[in-house]
Structures are given as structure tokens and as C-alpha cells.
Design a protein around this motif. Structure first.
Motif, mmCIF file in Angstrom:
data_model
loop_
_atom_site.group_PDB
_atom_site.id
_atom_site.type_symbol
_atom_site.label_atom_id
_atom_site.label_comp_id
_atom_site.label_asym_id
_atom_site.label_seq_id
_atom_site.Cartn_x
_atom_site.Cartn_y
_atom_site.Cartn_z
ATOM 1 N N PHE A 88 0.848 -1.187 0.000
ATOM 2 C CA PHE A 88 0.000 0.000 0.000
ATOM 3 C C PHE A 88 0.886 1.240 0.000
ATOM 4 C CE2 PHE A 88 0.632 -1.825 4.181
ATOM 5 C CZ PHE A 88 1.302 -0.810 4.829
ATOM 6 N N SER A 89 0.411 2.287 -0.639
ATOM 7 C CA SER A 89 1.086 3.577 -0.602
ATOM 8 C C SER A 89 0.118 4.605 -1.167
ATOM 9 C CB SER A 89 2.375 3.550 -1.423
ATOM 10 O OG SER A 89 3.146 4.707 -1.185
ATOM 11 N N PRO A 90 -0.037 5.737 -0.534
ATOM 12 C CA PRO A 90 0.663 6.175 0.669
ATOM 13 C C PRO A 90 0.095 5.551 1.938
ATOM 14 C CG PRO A 90 -0.917 7.838 0.008
ATOM 15 C CD PRO A 90 -0.969 6.770 -1.051
ATOM 16 N N LEU A 91 0.828 5.710 3.038
ATOM 17 C CA LEU A 91 0.335 5.341 4.361
ATOM 18 C C LEU A 91 -0.113 6.619 5.053
ATOM 19 C CD1 LEU A 91 -0.101 3.467 6.799
ATOM 20 C CD2 LEU A 91 2.316 3.791 7.384
ATOM 21 N N TYR A 92 -1.337 6.586 5.556
ATOM 22 C CA TYR A 92 -1.928 7.758 6.215
ATOM 23 C C TYR A 92 -2.147 7.392 7.676
ATOM 24 C CZ TYR A 92 -5.157 11.767 6.793
ATOM 25 O OH TYR A 92 -5.769 12.938 7.180
#
Length: 476
Positions: free
Chosen positions: A171-175
Motif C-alpha cells: 500500500f502507498s501512501p500510508l496515512y
């Protein structure tokens, strides 16, 4: 003890004195200014050195913008507060931290040119094979090793470790979403350290949304947007904190949107943190919201009492080596009472130990109640005996009238004793006052109940589990 050792001890003592005074001053300013202003401008202040000859105390901030803002608006207030706390402080000097470094030179079309408008900003990691976390803007103390996990933050921590691993994340981005003081900034720094360790020479950059906006505006005014974009999109890992402060800045949002697209298209990594979910960011255009939400949104919930205990016990490992002891009842008291955020919890422990060391007193429950008044009052939620009785009766499926009845059946007596114990632990009521709320019982009956439940908790795992469950319900 040698002369050098004695001088070092004196210096350490003076540093502790300053830290204790600053903790008091900061708490006072939080009450005067409010939580938002305090968190944004006063909390980032770092203590510098104090010159006895000139009476000058240095206070440092991370950026020129924040240093100028604090100096313009709060210099007189800070100076007065320090003069009241220490008569020897005659001048307070507010400036940028001296460890800030210039940006690396940017190579554009084969030429080397440093962007003049940003030469005072922190640098990226650019030297091959060298990990310099300070130049990336990372705090060396905020690592995964120092991050204590529990049910409320384990998902975010695992996601952060995946983002920092050598293998490409799924996953990207990580929030990272968390309220103030719950650990989102700690995880941002930890990601940077771990990524640098697994990829020597990687280019890493940590910044706040405020700093992103400032440098963007500086680049525009200096007509150096090409350099700004090239530098920003050249990082292998970009860490942006407090993204909620980018609200309403359309041109900055547009640049951040293009930066996210460029980083993700190149397989780079992006981690952002905020105090609210992406959908709750008012004034942010939909395209940017969709980019921020397209990866993983990891929520960090407020630490429960189990995690607060673990954090304090982990923190105590540092102090044990320095021969500082904190009794178990004090740890329990802090874990129960300081429940708003982890930063206040650790700050309370640090202040208590510093005060005890400076005054030569032993850390005790009484000392904690006396010296942490501001922190405790801000965190303490008023729990009533009626609320405790109602919760205990629901838990044990006992009629509410049994709390004040004369019945002595075990199925009634034990819940009544548990309720008395919780009333003593969670309220400031005296033994006689508690007795009156339980059918006019004598204070000795309440004392017996409290001691009995305390003893049972050490010997009976089921009883300890019941009490812990009730505490969680009442404190939530």
C-alpha cells in the motif's frame, strides 16, 4: 569524585533544573493560550543553554518561520515567565536550532546549483552509504524500539514497519490518523530511521505541512520552482506531518498532489500524518483527498490503561539505570489518571522524577498528587459513586437496590465490595462518604472491602480480570 565528574554532575543538575522549570512554564502557557496555539507554537520549543554571565537563555525552534512567529507574539510572555521562575534569567533569546543544515546542492541538467531560498532548511540523506538522521530532520530517540504497542496502535505500527521494510509495501501512501500526543509523529520518525538502516544512502525527508507550504512560497517568490520540484520528487521516502494544516492553500495542495503522483509513479514511498481522517479535512480538494485515501489509513486510538502501564514501565527502564525508583502504586496512579494522551503521560513521569531528584525526596503517591496538579486536573474525568454502582450492578447482574441493602448473600456482598473498592480508587470521596452511599455503612466496613478486593486481585486472576474490565468501562 574527580573535578571533571563534579563539573559534569553540576551541569546535569542545571539542565534538570531548567527542564523542570520549562515544564511548569509550558503548562502555564497551555492554560493561557489554549491547546491549539500551545501545540502549534510553544510545544516545539527546545531548551538551549543558559549563560550565567549575561543571564541569557536560548530557546530554539525548528524553522525560521516558527522562530520569528514565536519571537513576535510570545517573546514578552516567555521572558516574563522565565524571570518569575528564575531571577537570574534576564534575557530570553529565540532562534532557529543551530543543528539545522543547508540543503544539498541540486543537479539540474548536469549543473550544480543550490536553491538560495531554501539553504537554511534541513537536508536530505544524500551521502551514499551514510545514514545521517539529523540531516533528514529525524529525532534519534523516536525509533520502533522505543515505540510501545498495544491494541490501540498495533495496526498502525505494523503498517509503519511494512512501509520501512526493504521489500516494496502493498500500500502507498500510508496515512496515520491520531489525535494529539498518541504517537503518529513517533511512527513517522521511526519509519525514517528504519528505512535509512535498510537502504544506506537513501534520500529521506521529514517535514511538517507548515514547512512544506513555507518552502513552496519561498521557491515561488525566488522563481525557483524547478529546483523545488526536482528536490522534492527526488526523495525515496517523504514523510509529511500534520497534513491538516495544508487546509485551504490551493496552490500548495496542487503541488502536493503532483508530488504524490510523481513519487507513487516512480515507486517511491510516502507517509503522511494528521489528527483527523482524510474525509474530515475541510478545505482540501477532492483529488488530493482521493490520493491520500488510496493507500492505507491507519488509525491510532487513545491508549487504554493497559498500554499506558506498558509505556510507563518501558520508560522506567531508562531511569532504573540511573538509580531512580518509582513505586508500583505511583505507576498505577499515573496510568489511571493521565489518560488524554501519551505525551502528557510520559511528561508527567519525567517531571515527577526530575522534581524528586532535585529536591532529594522519594517518589511517592503524595508527591505525584502535589506536583502534577495541572496535568492531573486536566485529565481527571469526574466519575460518581452512582455511576460506579450502576456499572457494577450491570456487570454482575445484581439489582441496584442491593448496593444499599443489608443482605449478606455472597452473590450480593462481593459486587458491593467491588463497588466500594472502585469508589475509593476512582473518586476523591472519603471512607465515611462512601459508606453513606452504600446504605449508611460504617467507614470500617468500606476499609475492609477495599483491603479485601486489593488482596483478592493479587491472588485471584478472575477477580483481577473483573476489576480491570470494570475500570476500562468506567474510564472510557
Amino acid at each position: 569524585m574527580s573535578k571533571a565528574d563534579m563539573e559534569t554532575t553540576v551541569e546535569d543538575q542545571e539542565a534538570l533544573d531548567l527542564a523542570a522549570d520549562w515544564a511548569d512554564i509550558s503548562q502555564g502557557l497551555r492554560k493561557d493560550l489554549g491547546q491549539q496555539l500551545h501545540s502549534q507554537w510553544i510545544k516545539p520549543v527546545q531548551l538551549g543553554s543558559f549563560c550565567k554571565e549575561t543571564g541569557t537563555l536560548d530557546l530554539f525552534l525548528p524553522t525560521e518561520f516558527s522562530a520569528n512567529w514565536v519571537a513576535d507574539r510570545f517573546a514578552d510572555r516567555l521572558s516574563l515567565a522565565w524571570k518569575i521562575a528564575r531571577q537570574e534569567v534576564r534575557h530570553v533569546r529565540i532562534s532557529v536550532h543551530p543543528r539545522r543544515r543547508a540543503l544539498p546542492e541540486l543537479k539540474l541538467n548536469g549543473s550544480v546549483r543550490p536553491p538560495a531560498s531554501m539553504q537554511t532548511s534541513s537536508a536530505a540523506l544524500v551521502a551514499p552509504g551514510i545514514v545521517d538522521s539529523l540531516s533528514a530532520g529525524l529525532d534519534p530517540s523516536l525509533t520502533f524500539t522505543e515505540f510501545v504497542t498495544g491494541a490501540s496502535n498495533v495496526l498502525a505500527c505494523n503498517a509503519a514497519q511494512r512501509m520501512a521494510a526493504e521489500a516494496a509495501p502493498q500500500f502507498s501512501p500510508l496515512y496515520l490518523k491520531a489525535s494529539t500526543g498518541q504517537g503518529k509523529t513517533h511512527l513517522l520518525h521511526a519509519i525514517g530511521h528504519a528505512f535509512a538502516a535498510s537502504r544506506p544512502g537513501a534520500r529521506i525527508f521529514y517535514c511538517s505541512a507548515e514547512r512544506f507550504m513555507i518552502e513552496f512560497v519561498q521557491a515561488m517568490r525566488a522563481n525557483e520552482m524547478l529546483e523545488f520540484k526536482a528536490r522534492l520528487r527526488g526523495f525515496d521516502l517523504l514523510l509529511v506531518d500534520d497534513i491538516q494544516f495544508i487546509i485551504g492553500k490551493s496552490s500548495t495542495q496542487e503541488e502536493l498532489l503532483h508530488t504524490i503522483d510523481a513519487l507513487l509513479a516512480a515507486g517511491k514511498r510516502l507517509v503522511v500524518a494528521a489528527d483527523r481522517a482524510p474525509q474530515a479535512l475541510d478545505g482540501v480538494e477532492q483529488r488530493l483527498l482521493s490520493r491520500l485515501s488510496m493507500g492505507l489509513v491507519a488509525d491510532i486510538a487513545p491508549a487504554d490503561i493497559e498500554l499506558r502501564r506498558k509505556i510507563l514501565e518501558h520508560r522506567m527502564l531508562r531511569f532504573v539505570a540511573q538509580n531512580h525508583q518509582v513505586p508500583g502504586d505511583v505507576i498505577e496512579f499515573l496510568a489511571r489518571t493521565i489518560n488524554r494522551n501519551v505525551r502528557e503521560l510520559v511528561g508527567g513521569l519525567n517531571k515527577l522524577i526530575a522534581y524528586a531528584q532535585l529536591t532529594g525526596q522519594q517518589v511517592s503517591l503524595q508527591l505525584a498528587e502535589e506536583q502534577l496538579t495541572d496535568i492531573l486536573s486536566a485529565n481527571r474525568r469526574r466519575i460518581t459513586i452512582d455511576e460506579i454502582q450502576r456499572t457494577v450492578c450491570q456487570f454482575y447482574r445484581v439489582d441496584r437496590t442491593e448496593m444499599g441493602s443489608k443482605r449478606r448473600a455472597r452473590a450480593v456482598v462481593r459486587p458491593r465490595q467491588v463497588a466500594m473498592y472502585l469508589a475509593k480508587v476512582l473518586t476523591p470521596r472519603s471512607y465515611p462518604e462512601i459508606g453513606r452511599k452504600f446504605g449508611g455503612r460504617d467507614h470500617s466496613t468500606v476499609i475492609h472491602a477495599v483491603r479485601l478486593i486489593e488482596d483478592l486481585r493479587t491472588r485471584d486472576a478472575d477477580m483481577d480480570g473483573d476489576v480491570r474490565s470494570l475500570l476500562r468501562q468506567l474510564e472510557s
